[in-house]
Each structure stands twice: as structure tokens, then as C-alpha cells.
Motif scaffolding. Structure first.
Motif, mmCIF file in Angstrom:
data_model
loop_
_atom_site.group_PDB
_atom_site.id
_atom_site.type_symbol
_atom_site.label_atom_id
_atom_site.label_comp_id
_atom_site.label_asym_id
_atom_site.label_seq_id
_atom_site.Cartn_x
_atom_site.Cartn_y
_atom_site.Cartn_z
ATOM 1 N N VAL A 193 -30.432 34.126 1.661
ATOM 2 C CA VAL A 193 -31.714 33.996 0.962
ATOM 3 C C VAL A 193 -32.844 33.932 1.983
ATOM 4 O O VAL A 193 -32.678 33.380 3.079
ATOM 5 C CB VAL A 193 -31.700 32.735 0.077
ATOM 6 C CG1 VAL A 193 -33.095 32.404 -0.441
ATOM 7 C CG2 VAL A 193 -30.737 32.929 -1.089
ATOM 8 N N THR A 194 -33.986 34.501 1.644
ATOM 9 C CA THR A 194 -35.138 34.506 2.546
ATOM 10 C C THR A 194 -36.410 34.112 1.801
ATOM 11 O O THR A 194 -36.587 34.469 0.635
ATOM 12 C CB THR A 194 -35.346 35.897 3.175
ATOM 13 O OG1 THR A 194 -36.508 35.868 4.016
ATOM 14 C CG2 THR A 194 -35.552 36.965 2.121
ATOM 15 N N PRO A 195 -37.328 33.392 2.469
ATOM 16 C CA PRO A 195 -38.590 33.042 1.826
ATOM 17 C C PRO A 195 -39.695 34.076 2.053
ATOM 18 O O PRO A 195 -40.789 33.939 1.502
ATOM 19 C CB PRO A 195 -38.964 31.732 2.527
ATOM 20 C CG PRO A 195 -38.445 31.935 3.921
ATOM 21 C CD PRO A 195 -37.161 32.727 3.763
ATOM 22 N N GLU A 196 -39.421 35.111 2.853
ATOM 23 C CA GLU A 196 -40.532 35.908 3.359
ATOM 24 C C GLU A 196 -41.260 36.723 2.299
ATOM 25 O O GLU A 196 -42.412 37.106 2.506
ATOM 26 C CB GLU A 196 -40.077 36.802 4.510
ATOM 27 C CG GLU A 196 -39.056 37.852 4.173
ATOM 28 C CD GLU A 196 -38.546 38.548 5.436
ATOM 29 O OE1 GLU A 196 -39.293 39.349 6.010
ATOM 30 O OE2 GLU A 196 -37.405 38.259 5.856
ATOM 31 N N SER A 221 -35.589 37.875 7.675
ATOM 32 C CA SER A 221 -34.584 38.922 7.874
ATOM 33 C C SER A 221 -34.148 39.053 9.327
ATOM 34 O O SER A 221 -32.956 39.213 9.623
ATOM 35 C CB SER A 221 -35.118 40.264 7.361
ATOM 36 O OG SER A 221 -36.332 40.601 8.014
ATOM 37 N N GLY A 222 -35.111 38.991 10.261
ATOM 38 C CA GLY A 222 -34.755 39.122 11.668
ATOM 39 C C GLY A 222 -33.875 37.982 12.147
ATOM 40 O O GLY A 222 -32.922 38.198 12.919
ATOM 41 N N ALA A 228 -26.136 36.622 12.148
ATOM 42 C CA ALA A 228 -24.901 37.137 11.567
ATOM 43 C C ALA A 228 -24.325 38.334 12.313
ATOM 44 O O ALA A 228 -23.098 38.451 12.442
ATOM 45 C CB ALA A 228 -25.138 37.501 10.103
ATOM 46 N N PHE A 229 -25.168 39.231 12.794
ATOM 47 C CA PHE A 229 -24.672 40.551 13.185
ATOM 48 C C PHE A 229 -24.830 40.896 14.660
ATOM 49 O O PHE A 229 -24.549 42.024 15.061
ATOM 50 C CB PHE A 229 -25.359 41.620 12.324
ATOM 51 C CG PHE A 229 -25.128 41.426 10.851
ATOM 52 C CD1 PHE A 229 -23.859 41.479 10.317
ATOM 53 C CD2 PHE A 229 -26.196 41.175 9.995
ATOM 54 C CE1 PHE A 229 -23.633 41.297 8.952
ATOM 55 C CE2 PHE A 229 -25.993 40.994 8.635
ATOM 56 C CZ PHE A 229 -24.700 41.055 8.109
ATOM 57 N N TYR A 263 -31.315 38.957 1.673
ATOM 58 C CA TYR A 263 -30.907 40.079 2.510
ATOM 59 C C TYR A 263 -29.395 40.116 2.659
ATOM 60 O O TYR A 263 -28.718 39.083 2.567
ATOM 61 C CB TYR A 263 -31.541 39.966 3.897
ATOM 62 C CG TYR A 263 -32.987 40.389 3.931
ATOM 63 C CD1 TYR A 263 -33.330 41.737 3.972
ATOM 64 C CD2 TYR A 263 -34.011 39.447 3.912
ATOM 65 C CE1 TYR A 263 -34.653 42.141 3.986
ATOM 66 C CE2 TYR A 263 -35.343 39.845 3.924
ATOM 67 C CZ TYR A 263 -35.662 41.187 3.966
ATOM 68 O OH TYR A 263 -36.981 41.578 3.974
ATOM 69 N N GLY A 264 -28.880 41.305 2.886
ATOM 70 C CA GLY A 264 -27.454 41.448 3.104
ATOM 71 C C GLY A 264 -27.159 42.570 4.076
ATOM 72 O O GLY A 264 -28.007 43.414 4.354
#
Length: 271
Positions: A193-196, A221-222, A228-229, A263-264
């Protein structure tokens, strides 16, 4: 009859739990008054939270179909499983490849009780369940070896989980332990989840999300992508809103970003 009648004594229905709150948002029935109260408080700040939850669930389905049908993955480890719902990981994977093996892990005993009753494997495949916390990766890894061959690629599924793990609990180190035990060619599927896209509404959520032992971490997102990635090879289209990851026409119109706010991505551990 009290709604908690017949439940194992270790399940405290007076304490909200993320899995049961999520179940309420997607229209499930395995939730209790404390879960619904917290869910409604969050929804008062973020009215689109139900859309967010449904889109995240749809992303899970598309990711598993990609991994089983295109990437050839035959093993899945789903941590933070949540309560059983339609089109769970094993149902999708075994529909494509009946011999697929899936392990579900969650720290809520209610999730495990329902999973054992409802998440039945295909005859050719195997499905197992581990009651364990993401914060204890060694226990998870030692428990899955009876079902999964960690010498062969595994898809690690972390759907709507990492935003419950603040930096103070070292999510990067936990991920490194989990991914470090998996061979090259394994995959990570994660959403966050993101607040942006709607910062004002998200600002009030932390105070109302009163779940013992859980402190939501709001990452953009960044930050999510780096957490994660890092060191993995992202599958196109990369890190995007879950509603946009390989969406097909049958999914209908794409919701506005502020309605999704999650985001995913899917990424492969390189050779």
C-alpha cells in the motif's frame, strides 16, 4: 450464539487482525466485531479501501497464472496468506499444473484453521499450512522443507504484507533470509500500500489502525521497489499499481490511482 462460538481458545476475537480486516473488505464472513470496527475506521479515511483490496486480490491471480503458465514455476510459498477466498494460490496454480506444490503461512490461528478445512490440493499436487510469522523466516523455512524442494525454483508470495513491517523490524533482512534460501530462477511477488496518490486521506490511517503488534509503514513506490526487488530482475511492466500489472480486458475499466493506492511487482532471482 456468540459469533466466536466453536473457535479454538487461542483465537482472541476481541483483538483485530489484518487477515480478518482484509476479509471484511473483500466481502468475506470470517471476521469479528473488533475487525469490522477497525476496518470501518480505516474506510472512513480511505473510502476506496475495498477497491484496493479487490484489485490486490486480482493481481495475485494474474501473477500466479503468469508464474505457472509462462515462467514454469511449480512451487509457491505464500506468507501472510489471509483467509481462504475464491481463486487461492493453489487453485490457480494447480488448474494450470496439477502437480504444483503450495505452502501457506500465516500467524493467525483462524486462518490456519480455515485453510486446513478448505484449501484442499489436487490429487497430483500438494498443499500444506504453517502457522508462523513473517518476522521469523527461519521457522518458516524449516517448516516448508517437507513440502517444497528448496533446490528447485519457488515463488515467494508477499501480498499486502510488507506495509505491516516497519523499517525498525528489518524487513530487508527478513527478505534476504527468505530469498537467500531459494535458488536462482525463483520469483518474488509482492504488493504494498502507498500513500502517494492520496496523502491527506492516508495521514489519518495510522492512528485508527489499532492492531496489536502491527505498525503500518507508509512507503512510496520507489521505497517499496528498493525494499522488495533490489538485486532481482523485474518482470515487465515492473513495479506498477496492482490494477495495471498485466491487466486483461475482462477485468473491466482501470480504477483511478487513488482508488487503488497499492503497488505490486514480480521479479526473478537471477542466475
Amino acid at each position: 450464539m456468540p459469533e466466536a462460538a466453536g473457535l479454538p481458545p487461542e483465537i482472541d476475537t476481541s483483538v483485530p487482525h489484518p487477515a480478518r480486516i482484509y476479509d471484511y473488505w473483500i466481502g468475506g464472513k470470517d471476521n469479528f466485531a473488533a475487525d469490522r470496527e477497525t476496518a470501518e475506521k480505516v474506510a472512513a479515511h480511505i473510502p476506496a479501501v475495498r477497491t484496493m483490496a479487490r484489485e490486490n486480490r486480482a493481481f495475485l491471480g494474474r501473477a500466479v497464472r503468469y508464474l505457472a503458465a509462462e515462467a514454469g514455476v511449480r512451487q509457491f510459498l505464500d506468507i501472510g496468506t489471509g483467509l481462504p477466498s475464491v481463486n487461492s494460490v493453489h487453485e490457480i496454480a494447480q488448474r494450470i499444473e496439477p502437480s504444483a506444490r503450495v505452502v501457506y503461512a500465516d500467524n493467525d490461528p483462524l486462518v490456519m484453521a480455515h485453510a486446513r478445512a478448505l484449501l484442499t490440493s489436487s490429487p497430483e499436487g500438494r498443499t500444506a499450512y504453517v502457522q508462523a510469522d513473517f518476522r521469523d523466516p527461519e521457522t518458516i523455512l524449516s517448516s516448508v522443507r517437507e513440502t517444497l524442494d528448496l533446490g528447485q525454483p519457488v515463488a515467494l508470495m508477499l501480498l499486502a504484507l510488507l506495509h505491516f513491517i516497519p523499517d525498525s523490524e528489518d524487513p530487508e533482512g527478513i527478505l534476504a533470509t527468505l530469498l537467500g534460501a531459494l535458488p536462482a530462477g525463483s520469483y518474488l511477488v509482492a504488493s504494498h500500500v502507498t500513500p502517494e496518490h492520496d496523502p491527506e486521506r492516508f495521514a489519518g490511517v495510522k492512528g485508527d489502525y489499532q492492531v496489536p503488534g502491527v505498525s503500518p509503514a507508509h512507503r512510496e513506490s520507489g521505497e517499496f521497489a528498493r525494499l522488495a526487488f533490489s538485486g532481482l530482475d523485474l518482470v515487465p511492466p515492473g513495479v506498477v499499481l496492482v490494477s495495471e500489472w498485466r491487466r486483461d480486458a475482462a477485468a473491466g475499466p482501470v480504477p483511478a490511482p487513488a482508488e487503488v493506492s497499492c503497488y505490486g511487482g514480480v521479479a526473478r532471482k537471477p542466475d
